[in-house]
Design a protein around this motif. Sequence first.
Motif, PDB file in Angstrom:
ATOM      1  N   ALA A 222      -7.764 -12.976   5.510  1.00  0.00           N
ATOM      2  CA  ALA A 222      -8.790 -13.043   6.766  1.00  0.00           C
ATOM      3  C   ALA A 222      -9.589 -14.123   6.760  1.00  0.00           C
ATOM      4  N   LEU A 223      -9.429 -15.025   5.772  1.00  0.00           N
ATOM      5  CA  LEU A 223     -10.280 -16.314   5.589  1.00  0.00           C
ATOM      6  C   LEU A 223      -9.385 -17.476   6.165  1.00  0.00           C
ATOM      7  N   TRP A 224      -7.988 -17.276   6.346  1.00  0.00           N
ATOM      8  CA  TRP A 224      -7.229 -18.288   6.814  1.00  0.00           C
ATOM      9  C   TRP A 224      -7.406 -18.839   8.206  1.00  0.00           C
ATOM     10  N   VAL A 225      -7.424 -19.952   8.402  1.00  0.00           N
ATOM     11  CA  VAL A 225      -7.593 -20.704   9.748  1.00  0.00           C
ATOM     12  C   VAL A 225      -6.646 -20.366  10.869  1.00  0.00           C
ATOM     13  N   ARG A 226      -5.652 -19.787  10.771  1.00  0.00           N
ATOM     14  CA  ARG A 226      -4.732 -19.497  11.645  1.00  0.00           C
ATOM     15  C   ARG A 226      -5.338 -18.001  12.412  1.00  0.00           C
ATOM     16  N   TYR A 227      -6.082 -17.495  11.851  1.00  0.00           N
ATOM     17  CA  TYR A 227      -6.757 -16.441  12.589  1.00  0.00           C
ATOM     18  C   TYR A 227      -8.194 -16.936  13.421  1.00  0.00           C
ATOM     19  N   ASP A 228      -8.342 -16.285  14.520  1.00  0.00           N
ATOM     20  CA  ASP A 228      -9.367 -16.727  15.439  1.00  0.00           C
ATOM     21  C   ASP A 228     -10.832 -16.478  14.858  1.00  0.00           C
ATOM     22  N   ASP A 229     -10.854 -15.321  14.068  1.00  0.00           N
ATOM     23  CA  ASP A 229     -11.988 -15.088  13.373  1.00  0.00           C
ATOM     24  C   ASP A 229     -12.479 -15.242  11.975  1.00  0.00           C
ATOM     25  N   HIS A 230     -11.758 -16.182  11.580  1.00  0.00           N
ATOM     26  CA  HIS A 230     -11.865 -16.531  10.236  1.00  0.00           C
ATOM     27  C   HIS A 230     -13.378 -17.126   9.992  1.00  0.00           C
ATOM     28  N   GLU A 231     -13.973 -17.696  10.953  1.00  0.00           N
ATOM     29  CA  GLU A 231     -15.229 -18.484  10.384  1.00  0.00           C
ATOM     30  C   GLU A 231     -16.158 -17.167  10.618  1.00  0.00           C
ATOM     31  N   ALA A 232     -16.173 -16.370  10.933  1.00  0.00           N
ATOM     32  CA  ALA A 232     -17.120 -15.036  10.949  1.00  0.00           C
ATOM     33  C   ALA A 232     -17.069 -14.648   9.567  1.00  0.00           C
ATOM     34  N   TYR A 233     -15.959 -14.385   8.889  1.00  0.00           N
ATOM     35  CA  TYR A 233     -15.760 -14.035   7.650  1.00  0.00           C
ATOM     36  C   TYR A 233     -16.484 -14.960   6.756  1.00  0.00           C
ATOM     37  N   TRP A 234     -15.873 -16.457   6.935  1.00  0.00           N
ATOM     38  CA  TRP A 234     -16.580 -17.470   6.281  1.00  0.00           C
ATOM     39  C   TRP A 234     -18.128 -17.366   6.106  1.00  0.00           C
ATOM     40  N   THR A 235     -18.534 -17.147   7.329  1.00  0.00           N
ATOM     41  CA  THR A 235     -20.106 -17.213   7.295  1.00  0.00           C
ATOM     42  C   THR A 235     -20.584 -16.157   6.447  1.00  0.00           C
ATOM     43  N   ALA A 236     -19.919 -14.694   6.629  1.00  0.00           N
ATOM     44  CA  ALA A 236     -20.563 -13.618   5.710  1.00  0.00           C
ATOM     45  C   ALA A 236     -20.221 -14.052   4.113  1.00  0.00           C
ATOM     46  N   VAL A 237     -19.268 -14.650   3.687  1.00  0.00           N
ATOM     47  CA  VAL A 237     -19.052 -15.263   2.369  1.00  0.00           C
ATOM     48  C   VAL A 237     -20.194 -15.836   2.003  1.00  0.00           C
ATOM     49  N   VAL A 238     -20.353 -16.995   2.745  1.00  0.00           N
ATOM     50  CA  VAL A 238     -21.222 -18.255   2.448  1.00  0.00           C
ATOM     51  C   VAL A 238     -22.514 -17.537   2.269  1.00  0.00           C
ATOM     52  N   SER A 239     -22.832 -16.554   3.083  1.00  0.00           N
ATOM     53  CA  SER A 239     -24.282 -15.912   3.230  1.00  0.00           C
ATOM     54  C   SER A 239     -24.478 -15.340   1.829  1.00  0.00           C
TER      55      SER A 239
END
Length: 246
Positions: A222-239
């Motif tokens: 889900a964190l792979w850049v090929r997916y349009d929503d990957h930044e939302a997952y990354w934001t949650a992980v970083v938080s």
Amino acid sequence: MKQFLSLILLFSSLFAVASEKVTFKAADGVEVVADLHMSHPKSAPLIVLFHQAGWSRGEYLEIAPTLNRLGYNCLAVDLRSGNLVNGIRNETHQHAKAQMRQTRYVDAHQDIEAAVSYAKSLTTGKLLIWGSSYSSALVIKYAGDNPDVIQAVLSFSPGEYFRSQGKPEDWITQSAKQITCPVFITSARNEKPNWEAIYEAIPVDGKMNFLPETLGNHGSSALWVRYDDHEAYWTAVVSFLKSLEK
């Protein structure tokens, strides 16, 4: 936060830190293979990364460099239950087959134990474990069964995946009840019923979960850049990772 994260993702893809292939033995003698992404001093926190079914440590080719940029060393591990992804063949699976060992999901648990033991020698900082799909359930089990060993868990699409392999239907949930460290769980939106009971069983205040507004994706990919929503997952992980610094 979003602009900062976008820059991190960009630079991680452009300037990935070289990894070193390392090996260590599981309890039954199978040689476990992993990629060590060691871009910080030994005092930095280290995340041990485990892949999903049918795959390999190649699941983390673009994820580990991003975590490096965020200040973490990483160990991306081939579990014996797996095969190929992103051009990376699962070498632990090959070694297990050569030694005529079983390669079911449950058989990979000893590889997780061996990887955590090895990882302890690589850091004097915090030790985190991170799983994807079947391994995301196994890292929850490990954390519950070994509450004094690791400092946090990140679990992507966990569930009770082991009933067909002779385990109780609440095998993961029972271990989750013993967890004492912070836990982060995420998945695709439709996967929440798979892990809701597991999450509720975790008795710590420092737990977090995330579901995207989109349909989302399964596992750490889900964190792979090929997916349009990957930044939302990354934001949650970083938080979540930031919350561990408090």
